[in-house]
Design a protein around this motif. Structure first.
Motif, PDB file in Angstrom:
ATOM      1  N   SER A 178       7.962  -8.850  -1.847  1.00  0.00           N
ATOM      2  CA  SER A 178       8.223  -8.753  -3.345  1.00  0.00           C
ATOM      3  C   SER A 178       7.332  -7.910  -4.225  1.00  0.00           C
ATOM      4  CB  SER A 178       8.321  -9.906  -3.752  1.00  0.00           C
ATOM      5  OG  SER A 178       7.059 -10.580  -3.551  1.00  0.00           O
ATOM      6  N   THR A 179       6.030  -7.749  -3.806  1.00  0.00           N
ATOM      7  CA  THR A 179       5.014  -7.029  -4.665  1.00  0.00           C
ATOM      8  C   THR A 179       5.316  -5.392  -4.192  1.00  0.00           C
ATOM      9  OG1 THR A 179       3.233  -8.503  -4.320  1.00  0.00           O
ATOM     10  CG2 THR A 179       2.824  -6.412  -5.197  1.00  0.00           C
TER      11      THR A 179
ATOM     12  N   LEU B 259       7.000  -3.033  -7.331  1.00  0.00           N
ATOM     13  CA  LEU B 259       5.867  -1.912  -7.763  1.00  0.00           C
ATOM     14  C   LEU B 259       6.999  -0.694  -7.746  1.00  0.00           C
ATOM     15  CD1 LEU B 259       3.574  -0.536  -8.531  1.00  0.00           C
ATOM     16  CD2 LEU B 259       2.740  -0.320  -6.072  1.00  0.00           C
ATOM     17  N   CYS B 260       7.934  -0.530  -6.762  1.00  0.00           N
ATOM     18  CA  CYS B 260       8.769   0.657  -6.826  1.00  0.00           C
ATOM     19  C   CYS B 260       9.761   0.378  -7.786  1.00  0.00           C
ATOM     20  CB  CYS B 260       9.790   0.438  -5.547  1.00  0.00           C
ATOM     21  SG  CYS B 260       8.640   1.057  -4.053  1.00  0.00           S
ATOM     22  N   LYS B 261      10.264  -0.861  -8.151  1.00  0.00           N
ATOM     23  CA  LYS B 261      11.255  -1.046  -9.315  1.00  0.00           C
ATOM     24  C   LYS B 261      10.649  -0.612 -10.794  1.00  0.00           C
ATOM     25  CE  LYS B 261      13.902  -4.795 -11.643  1.00  0.00           C
ATOM     26  NZ  LYS B 261      13.114  -4.537 -12.895  1.00  0.00           N
ATOM     27  N   ASP B 262       9.474  -0.937 -10.907  1.00  0.00           N
ATOM     28  CA  ASP B 262       8.904  -0.801 -12.081  1.00  0.00           C
ATOM     29  C   ASP B 262       8.508   0.844 -12.549  1.00  0.00           C
ATOM     30  OD1 ASP B 262       8.737  -3.341 -12.741  1.00  0.00           O
ATOM     31  OD2 ASP B 262       6.562  -3.591 -12.155  1.00  0.00           O
TER      32      ASP B 262
ATOM     33  N   SER C  59      20.365  -2.562  -5.212  1.00  0.00           N
ATOM     34  CA  SER C  59      19.456  -2.366  -6.326  1.00  0.00           C
ATOM     35  C   SER C  59      18.432  -3.365  -6.055  1.00  0.00           C
ATOM     36  CB  SER C  59      20.148  -3.004  -7.631  1.00  0.00           C
ATOM     37  OG  SER C  59      19.857  -4.402  -7.522  1.00  0.00           O
ATOM     38  N   TYR C  60      17.124  -2.922  -6.699  1.00  0.00           N
ATOM     39  CA  TYR C  60      15.735  -3.558  -6.551  1.00  0.00           C
ATOM     40  C   TYR C  60      15.941  -5.001  -6.674  1.00  0.00           C
ATOM     41  CZ  TYR C  60      14.126   1.149  -7.208  1.00  0.00           C
ATOM     42  OH  TYR C  60      13.720   2.613  -7.185  1.00  0.00           O
ATOM     43  N   MET C  61      16.792  -5.478  -7.766  1.00  0.00           N
ATOM     44  CA  MET C  61      16.857  -6.940  -8.043  1.00  0.00           C
ATOM     45  C   MET C  61      17.806  -7.664  -7.032  1.00  0.00           C
ATOM     46  SD  MET C  61      14.847  -7.717 -10.472  1.00  0.00           S
ATOM     47  CE  MET C  61      15.801  -9.420 -10.534  1.00  0.00           C
ATOM     48  N   GLN C  62      18.768  -7.098  -6.641  1.00  0.00           N
ATOM     49  CA  GLN C  62      19.575  -7.602  -5.506  1.00  0.00           C
ATOM     50  C   GLN C  62      18.758  -7.880  -4.264  1.00  0.00           C
ATOM     51  OE1 GLN C  62      22.514  -4.390  -5.528  1.00  0.00           O
ATOM     52  NE2 GLN C  62      23.983  -5.706  -6.541  1.00  0.00           N
ATOM     53  N   ALA C  63      17.948  -6.888  -3.774  1.00  0.00           N
ATOM     54  CA  ALA C  63      17.060  -6.964  -2.806  1.00  0.00           C
ATOM     55  C   ALA C  63      16.057  -8.137  -2.921  1.00  0.00           C
ATOM     56  CB  ALA C  63      16.246  -5.705  -2.204  1.00  0.00           C
ATOM     57  N   LEU C  64      15.664  -8.387  -4.091  1.00  0.00           N
ATOM     58  CA  LEU C  64      14.690  -9.387  -4.121  1.00  0.00           C
ATOM     59  C   LEU C  64      15.541 -10.718  -4.550  1.00  0.00           C
ATOM     60  CD1 LEU C  64      12.456  -7.559  -7.169  1.00  0.00           C
ATOM     61  CD2 LEU C  64      11.569  -8.383  -5.219  1.00  0.00           C
ATOM     62  N   THR C  65      16.330 -10.806  -5.337  1.00  0.00           N
ATOM     63  CA  THR C  65      16.864 -11.976  -5.435  1.00  0.00           C
ATOM     64  C   THR C  65      17.765 -12.709  -4.168  1.00  0.00           C
ATOM     65  OG1 THR C  65      19.039 -11.089  -6.161  1.00  0.00           O
ATOM     66  CG2 THR C  65      17.400 -11.792  -7.950  1.00  0.00           C
TER      67      THR C  65
ATOM     68  N   ALA D  29       0.763  -1.124   0.110  1.00  0.00           N
ATOM     69  CA  ALA D  29       0.293   0.007  -0.095  1.00  0.00           C
ATOM     70  C   ALA D  29       0.953   1.212  -0.051  1.00  0.00           C
ATOM     71  CB  ALA D  29      -1.015   0.025   1.210  1.00  0.00           C
ATOM     72  N   ALA D  30       1.927   1.384   0.740  1.00  0.00           N
ATOM     73  CA  ALA D  30       2.909   2.270   0.689  1.00  0.00           C
ATOM     74  C   ALA D  30       3.416   2.782  -0.442  1.00  0.00           C
ATOM     75  CB  ALA D  30       4.025   2.088   2.050  1.00  0.00           C
ATOM     76  N   ALA D  31       4.074   1.496  -1.248  1.00  0.00           N
ATOM     77  CA  ALA D  31       4.537   1.695  -2.572  1.00  0.00           C
ATOM     78  C   ALA D  31       3.494   2.303  -3.476  1.00  0.00           C
ATOM     79  CB  ALA D  31       5.175   0.494  -3.071  1.00  0.00           C
ATOM     80  N   LEU D  32       2.353   1.698  -3.444  1.00  0.00           N
ATOM     81  CA  LEU D  32       1.252   2.188  -4.265  1.00  0.00           C
ATOM     82  C   LEU D  32       0.814   3.825  -4.335  1.00  0.00           C
ATOM     83  CD1 LEU D  32      -1.108   1.536  -6.225  1.00  0.00           C
ATOM     84  CD2 LEU D  32      -2.430   1.007  -4.428  1.00  0.00           C
TER      85      LEU D  32
END
Length: 244
Positions: free
Chosen positions: A199-200, A204-207, A185-191, A145-148
């Motif tokens: 992850s959602t 959203l922040c990455k996109d 990076s966003y991807m580093q945080a995800l992977t 919700a915060a990202a949105l």
């Protein structure tokens, strides 16, 4: 608005646990201290939106694990965020900040409904906008919700307040050798499965190329330091080639 500030419109994500002693309930002194930190940057002319979690009262995922229907559990959690938001509003208005609470679930006697254009107008007029009830949908966290809301309101950064001073590769409360990241990076945080946001929310922040800064709100002056562009906490931003 002061031209020397790095960020002039922010979204601050507060966990519900930050409001209560030992992560449960609401501690009036803690709430006042958080409101005072927000006041410091509000007085500089920063436009502030806040999303508050409800984990100090109710966690939908945990409640669902006991057998309660997950959607029902999540709706109860949304109501917990409304209670926290009203408490934050009261503390901020006692410090002479003008605020508005907007909810994703309509409850006119308590707060305004979330209307993006109205929220933007409040920000432009210097009002602190507290966004409650998450996204209004079950199965989505208040991080998402915060990202949105940050994307919707054109915030320049999403600031996630935690109990530690950034993102680590392990729990620094239990492992003194845990390594802190200054930037990811966003991807580093995800992977790497790091506990930045779910992850959602990260996706959203990455996109939308929305930077995230994870920091310790209980560190006096940390919020103001970030607004002024000083290095504080962990910055999660666009993908970089260098390994962390």
């Amino acid at each position: 608005m002061a031209s020397d500030l790095k960020y002039q419109r922010i979204l601050l994500k507060l966990s519900g646990e930050a409001l209560g002693p030992k992560g449960f309930g609401i501690d009036a002194e803690t709430v006042r201290r958080i409101a005072s930190e927000v006041k410091r940057i509000h007085s500089l002319g920063v436009e502030i939106a806040i999303v508050v979690g409800g984990g100090n009262m109710w966690r939908g995922a945990d409640a669902a694990a006991t057998g309660i229907d997950r959607a029902t559990a999540d709706y109860v959690g949304m109501l917990a965020t409304v209670m926290n938001s009203l408490v934050m509003q009261d503390a901020m208005e006692k410090l002479d900040m003008v605020t508005r609470v907007q909810t994703a679930i309509e409850m006119p006697p308590v707060a305004e409904p979330f209307i993006r254009r109205r929220a933007v107008r409040h920000l432009e007029r210097g009002r602190v906008v507290i966004l409650a009830a998450g996204s209004g949908n079950p199965f989505f966290t208040t991080d998402t919700a915060a990202a949105l809301r940050a994307v919707e309101l054109n915030a320049q950064v999403l600031l996630k307040a935690t109990k530690v001073d950034g993102v680590y590769d392990d729990d620094p409360m239990r492992n003194r050798s845990a390594r802190k990241f200054d930037e990811l990076s966003y991807m580093q945080a995800l992977t790497m499965g790091l506990k930045v946001m779910d992850s959602t929310a990260l996706s959203l922040c990455k996109d939308n190329r929305l930077p995230i800064i994870v920091f310790n709100l209980h560190q006096p002056g940390a919020l103001e330091a970030i607004i002024r562009g000083e290095k504080c906490g962990t910055l999660v931003t666009s993908d970089v080639e260098e390994p962390v």
